[in-house]
Write an enzyme that holds these catalytic residues in place. Structure first.
Site, PDB file in Angstrom:
ATOM      1  N   LYS A 149       2.446  10.939  11.347  1.00  0.00           N
ATOM      2  CA  LYS A 149       1.408   9.797  11.325  1.00  0.00           C
ATOM      3  C   LYS A 149       1.127   9.243  12.710  1.00  0.00           C
ATOM      4  O   LYS A 149       1.941   9.491  13.653  1.00  0.00           O
ATOM      5  CB  LYS A 149       2.092   8.388  10.667  1.00  0.00           C
ATOM      6  CG  LYS A 149       0.904   7.443  10.132  1.00  0.00           C
ATOM      7  CD  LYS A 149       0.547   7.889   8.798  1.00  0.00           C
ATOM      8  CE  LYS A 149      -0.794   7.123   8.222  1.00  0.00           C
ATOM      9  NZ  LYS A 149      -1.372   7.380   6.984  1.00  0.00           N
ATOM     10  N   ASP A 192      -7.121   7.527   8.267  1.00  0.00           N
ATOM     11  CA  ASP A 192      -6.239   6.363   7.624  1.00  0.00           C
ATOM     12  C   ASP A 192      -7.041   5.010   8.005  1.00  0.00           C
ATOM     13  O   ASP A 192      -8.446   5.375   8.073  1.00  0.00           O
ATOM     14  CB  ASP A 192      -5.068   6.330   8.125  1.00  0.00           C
ATOM     15  CG  ASP A 192      -4.066   5.221   7.282  1.00  0.00           C
ATOM     16  OD1 ASP A 192      -3.831   5.596   5.997  1.00  0.00           O
ATOM     17  OD2 ASP A 192      -3.849   4.199   7.682  1.00  0.00           O
TER      18      ASP A 192
HETATM   19  P1  NDP Z   1     -10.201   1.892   5.147  1.00  0.00           P
HETATM   20  O1  NDP Z   1     -10.203   1.432   6.579  1.00  0.00           O
HETATM   21  O2  NDP Z   1     -11.396   2.720   4.673  1.00  0.00           O
HETATM   22  O3  NDP Z   1     -10.077   0.571   4.305  1.00  0.00           O
HETATM   23  C1  NDP Z   1      -9.206  -0.326   4.438  1.00  0.00           C
HETATM   24  C2  NDP Z   1      -9.690  -1.505   3.909  1.00  0.00           C
HETATM   25  O4  NDP Z   1      -8.569  -2.530   3.714  1.00  0.00           O
HETATM   26  C3  NDP Z   1     -10.633  -2.638   4.215  1.00  0.00           C
HETATM   27  O5  NDP Z   1     -11.398  -3.185   3.110  1.00  0.00           O
HETATM   28  C4  NDP Z   1     -10.107  -3.511   5.320  1.00  0.00           C
HETATM   29  O6  NDP Z   1     -10.805  -4.618   5.452  1.00  0.00           O
HETATM   30  C5  NDP Z   1      -8.853  -3.768   4.423  1.00  0.00           C
HETATM   31  N1  NDP Z   1      -7.865  -4.135   5.350  1.00  0.00           N
HETATM   32  C6  NDP Z   1      -7.183  -3.185   6.277  1.00  0.00           C
HETATM   33  N2  NDP Z   1      -6.124  -4.027   7.052  1.00  0.00           N
HETATM   34  C7  NDP Z   1      -6.227  -5.249   6.095  1.00  0.00           C
HETATM   35  C8  NDP Z   1      -5.422  -6.452   6.476  1.00  0.00           C
HETATM   36  N3  NDP Z   1      -4.449  -6.322   7.415  1.00  0.00           N
HETATM   37  N4  NDP Z   1      -5.419  -7.494   5.550  1.00  0.00           N
HETATM   38  C9  NDP Z   1      -6.373  -7.158   4.572  1.00  0.00           C
HETATM   39  N5  NDP Z   1      -7.363  -6.177   4.472  1.00  0.00           N
HETATM   40  C10 NDP Z   1      -7.170  -5.198   5.328  1.00  0.00           C
HETATM   41  O7  NDP Z   1      -9.020   2.314   4.749  1.00  0.00           O
HETATM   42  P2  NDP Z   1      -8.540   3.193   3.591  1.00  0.00           P
HETATM   43  O8  NDP Z   1      -9.270   2.881   2.695  1.00  0.00           O
HETATM   44  O9  NDP Z   1      -8.488   4.742   4.150  1.00  0.00           O
HETATM   45  O10 NDP Z   1      -6.935   2.906   3.464  1.00  0.00           O
HETATM   46  C11 NDP Z   1      -6.533   1.941   2.965  1.00  0.00           C
HETATM   47  C12 NDP Z   1      -4.953   2.034   2.397  1.00  0.00           C
HETATM   48  O11 NDP Z   1      -4.867   3.303   1.753  1.00  0.00           O
HETATM   49  C13 NDP Z   1      -3.959   1.896   3.672  1.00  0.00           C
HETATM   50  O12 NDP Z   1      -2.835   1.549   3.213  1.00  0.00           O
HETATM   51  C14 NDP Z   1      -3.862   3.480   3.799  1.00  0.00           C
HETATM   52  O13 NDP Z   1      -2.632   3.919   4.605  1.00  0.00           O
HETATM   53  C15 NDP Z   1      -3.703   4.102   2.510  1.00  0.00           C
HETATM   54  N6  NDP Z   1      -3.905   5.337   2.310  1.00  0.00           N
HETATM   55  C16 NDP Z   1      -5.131   6.076   2.780  1.00  0.00           C
HETATM   56  C17 NDP Z   1      -5.369   7.254   2.588  1.00  0.00           C
HETATM   57  C18 NDP Z   1      -6.802   7.906   2.715  1.00  0.00           C
HETATM   58  O14 NDP Z   1      -6.918   9.131   2.277  1.00  0.00           O
HETATM   59  N7  NDP Z   1      -7.708   7.435   3.336  1.00  0.00           N
HETATM   60  C19 NDP Z   1      -4.332   8.523   2.023  1.00  0.00           C
HETATM   61  C20 NDP Z   1      -3.102   7.613   1.525  1.00  0.00           C
HETATM   62  C21 NDP Z   1      -2.989   6.370   1.813  1.00  0.00           C
HETATM   63  P3  NDP Z   1     -11.357  -4.890   6.676  1.00  0.00           P
HETATM   64  O15 NDP Z   1     -12.863  -3.886   6.721  1.00  0.00           O
HETATM   65  O16 NDP Z   1     -11.714  -6.306   7.055  1.00  0.00           O
HETATM   66  O17 NDP Z   1     -10.655  -4.282   7.700  1.00  0.00           O
END
Ligand code: NDP
Length: 445
Positions: free
Chosen positions: A126, A166
Site C-alpha cells: 500500500k 484508493d
Molecule cells: P474515493 O476517494 O473515490 O471516495 C472516498 C469517499 O469517502 C468520498 O465520498 C470521501 O468524501 C469519503 N471520505 C474519505 N475520507 C473520509 C473521512 N475521513 N471521513 C468521511 N468521509 C471520508 O475512494 P474509494 O471509493 O476508492 O475508497 C473508499 C474506501 O474503499 C476506502 O476505505 C478504500 O480504502 C476502500 N477500498 C477502495 C478500493 C478501490 O478499488 N477503490 C478497493 C478496496 C477498498 P470527500 O469527497 O469529502 O473526501
C-alpha cells in the site's frame, strides 16, 4: 484478551508505539489466528505471524512540487511493501491529508490477507501521500503526481510491485502517474492498475470493488435463503466504491437511501435510482462537487457532519473510510434491525463495533473479504496486460462474480461455528494459510 495475543501485541506496540490503526488491524487478525496457530505449531515455530506483521520494506520520500502560484509545496510519499510470498506487491495508493505510516501499514497488512483470499498470485502493499487533491487544479494534481512518480518508479515494476488507486486516486491520477513512469523508464508495461481502457485498463475495474462487495453480500444473504429484493440499504461515501455499490444494489432490486462525504450525508427515502446515480457520478467525478448538492437537486434532507448509521435499514455498506462506524453506531444499526453489513471500505468499523455485530450474529462481511473484488480485478488487469489482450465486460464481470463466490466459500469453510458464520475468523484464517505455507517453503527470508 487471550494471553498469547496480549504478549504478541505488547511487542508490536513497543516497537511502534504511535501506530494505533496498525495495532488495531494486527490485533484483530491476531485474535482470529492465535488459536489456529496454537493448533498448528509449524507456524508458531517459524514465527510466521511475527514476520507477517513486519513490512518487508517501508519506503518514505519527499515529494516537492510547484503550485499554480509558483510556490514550492512539500508532501511526503510512502510505499509499504508488506509481503511478497505469493506474488508481486499489490495494493492501492491513497492521497489524503490523514495519510501517515500507521494508516498505510494497517492497509498494507490487511491487503496481504485480502490478496491471498482472492486466490490470485498477488502479494500485499500500500502507499500514498498526505497530499490532498481536493481543491487543487488539474495542473497541480499533475505536477504532484509527476513528482511522486519520480521517486516511486525505482521501487515498482510489473513483476515487483503494481500499485492501483484508493481514496483520492482515481482515473485522472493513475493517468498522470503512468505517463511519468513511461517517460522515466521508456517502456509501456502494466505497472499500475485502474488504467483507462484505451491504454491498458480492464473493463469492470472501476466497478469491481462496489460490485464485488454487493456480490459478497448476496452470497451472505443466500445462506439465509434471502436476497436483495426490496431491501432498504444505506451506503456511506460517494466516491468510487459507494457509486458502484449503489449501482449493483439497484440492479439486484434493493433500494439505496443514503450517501455521504466528509462534510455530511443525504437521506433520500424514495431511493437513489439510476438517473439520480448518474447525477452523483457527474457531480463527484467530473464537477468534483459536494454531496450536499444532491439534496438541493432532488429536494431531500441533508445532514451536515452526520454519518448514515442512524437511518433504519436492512443492509449497510460502509464505503468511505476507516473507523467510520463507532461502537454506538454499530449498536444503533443492530437495534434498528440491520441483517447484514458488507464493508466496501477498509476497516470501517471500530473494534468494539465489530464485537457488537458478531455478538448479534448478523451477516457481517469484513472489508478484507467483502471489498476484495477491486484488487482481484486489478489482478485480472495484470493478466490481460501480460497477455496483451482485453477481455469483454461480461467475461471480467463473470470472473469477478466467481471469485467473490469462491472467496465467500473459503470464509464459510474456515469461519463456520455451528449455525453461524464468523466471517472475520474465516477471512483471516483462509487468507493466512496460503501466505504462511509459502513463507514456510521459502525458508527464513
Ligand atoms: P474515493 O476517494 O473515490 O471516495 C472516498 C469517499 O469517502 C468520498 O465520498 C470521501 O468524501 C469519503 N471520505 C474519505 N475520507 C473520509 C473521512 N475521513 N471521513 C468521511 N468521509 C471520508 O475512494 P474509494 O471509493 O476508492 O475508497 C473508499 C474506501 O474503499 C476506502 O476505505 C478504500 O480504502 C476502500 N477500498 C477502495 C478500493 C478501490 O478499488 N477503490 C478497493 C478496496 C477498498 P470527500 O469527497 O469529502 O473526501
Amino acid at each position: 484478551m487471550d494471553k498469547n495475543v496480549e504478549a504478541f501485541m505488547e511487542e508490536i506496540i513497543a516497537k511502534d508505539p504511535g501506530e494505533k490503526e496498525f495495532h488495531q488491524a494486527v490485533q484483530e487478525v491476531a485474535e482470529s489466528l492465535m488459536p489456529f496457530i496454537e493448533k498448528n505449531p509449524k507456524y508458531k515455530k517459524a514465527k510466521i505471524l511475527e514476520r507477517i506483521a513486519e513490512p518487508e520494506r517501508a519506503i518514505m520520500f519527499r515529494v516537492p512540487w510547484l503550485d499554480d502560484n509558483g510556490e514550492i509545496q512539500i508532501n511526503r510519499g510512502y510505499r509499504i511493501q508488506m509481503n511478497s510470498a505469493i506474488g508481486p506487491y499489490k495494493g492501492g495508493l491513497r492521497f489524503h491529508p490523514s495519510v501517515n505510516l500507521s494508516i498505510l501499514k494497517f492497509l498494507a497488512f490487511e491487503q496481504v490477507f485480502k490478496n491471498s483470499l482472492t486466490t490470485l498470485p498477488i502479494g500485499g502493499g500500500k502507499g500514498g501521500s498526505d497530499f490532498d487533491p481536493k481543491g487543487k487544479s488539474d495542473n497541480e494534481v499533475m505536477k504532484f503526481c509527476q513528482s511522486f512518480m519520480s521517486e516511486l518508479f525505482r521501487h515498482i515494476g510489473p513483476n515487483t510491485d503494481v500499485p492501483a488507486g484508493d481514496i483520492g486516486v482515481g482515473g485522472r491520477e493513475i493517468g498522470y502517474l503512468f505517463g511519468q513512469y513511461k517517460r522515466l523508464r521508456n517502456e509501456f508495461t502494466g505497472i499500475l492498475t485502474g488504467k483507462a481502457l484505451n491504454w491498458g485498463g480492464s473493463l469492470i475495474r472501476p466497478e469491481a470493488t462496489g460490485y464485488g462487495c454487493v456480490y459478497f453480500a448476496q452470497e451472505m444473504l443466500k445462506t439465509k435463503k434471502d436476497s436483495f429484493k426490496d431491501k432498504t440499504c444505506i451506503v456511506s461515501g460517494s466516491g468510487n466504491v459507494a457509486q458502484f455499490t449503489t449501482e449493483k444494489i439497484i440492479q439486484l432490486g434493493g433500494k439505496v437511501v443514503t450517501l455521504s462525504d466528509s462534510s455530511g450525508m443525504i437521506y433520500d427515502p424514495d431511493g437513489i435510482d439510476e438517473k439520480k446515480l448518474a447525477y452523483v457520478m457527474e457531480l463527484k467525478n467530473i464537477k468534483r462537487g459536494r454531496i450536499k448538492e444532491y439534496a438541493e437537486e432532488y429536494n431531500c434532507d441533508y445532514y451536515a457532519g452526520k454519518r448514515p448509521w442512524e437511518i433504519e435499514c436492512d443492509l449497510a455498506f460502509p464505503s468511505a473510510t476507516q473507523n467510520e462506524i463507532s461502537k454506538n453506531e454499530a449498536q444503533k444499526l443492530v437495534d434498528n434491525g440491520v441483517i447484514g453489513v458488507s464493508e466496501g471500505a477498509n476497516m470501517p468499523t471500530e473494534a468494539d463495533g465489530v464485537e457488537i455485530f458478531l455478538d448479534a450474529k448478523i451477516l457481517y462481511g469484513p472489508g478484507k473479504a467483502a471489498n476484495a473484488g477491486g484488487v482481484a480485478t486489478s489482478a485480472l488487469e495484470m493478466s490481460q496486460n501480460s497477455l496483451r489482450l482485453s477481455w469483454s465486460r461480461e467475461e471480467v464481470d463473470e470472473r469477478l462474480h466467481n471469485i467473490m463466490c469462491r472467496l465467500h466459500e473459503s470464509c464459510v469453510r474456515y469461519g463456520k461455528e455451528n449455525n453461524f458464520v464468523n466471517y472475520v475468523n474465516g477471512a483471516n484464517i483462509a487468507g493466512f494459510v496460503k501466505v504462511a505455507d509459502a513463507m514456510l517453503d521459502h525458508g527464513v527470508v
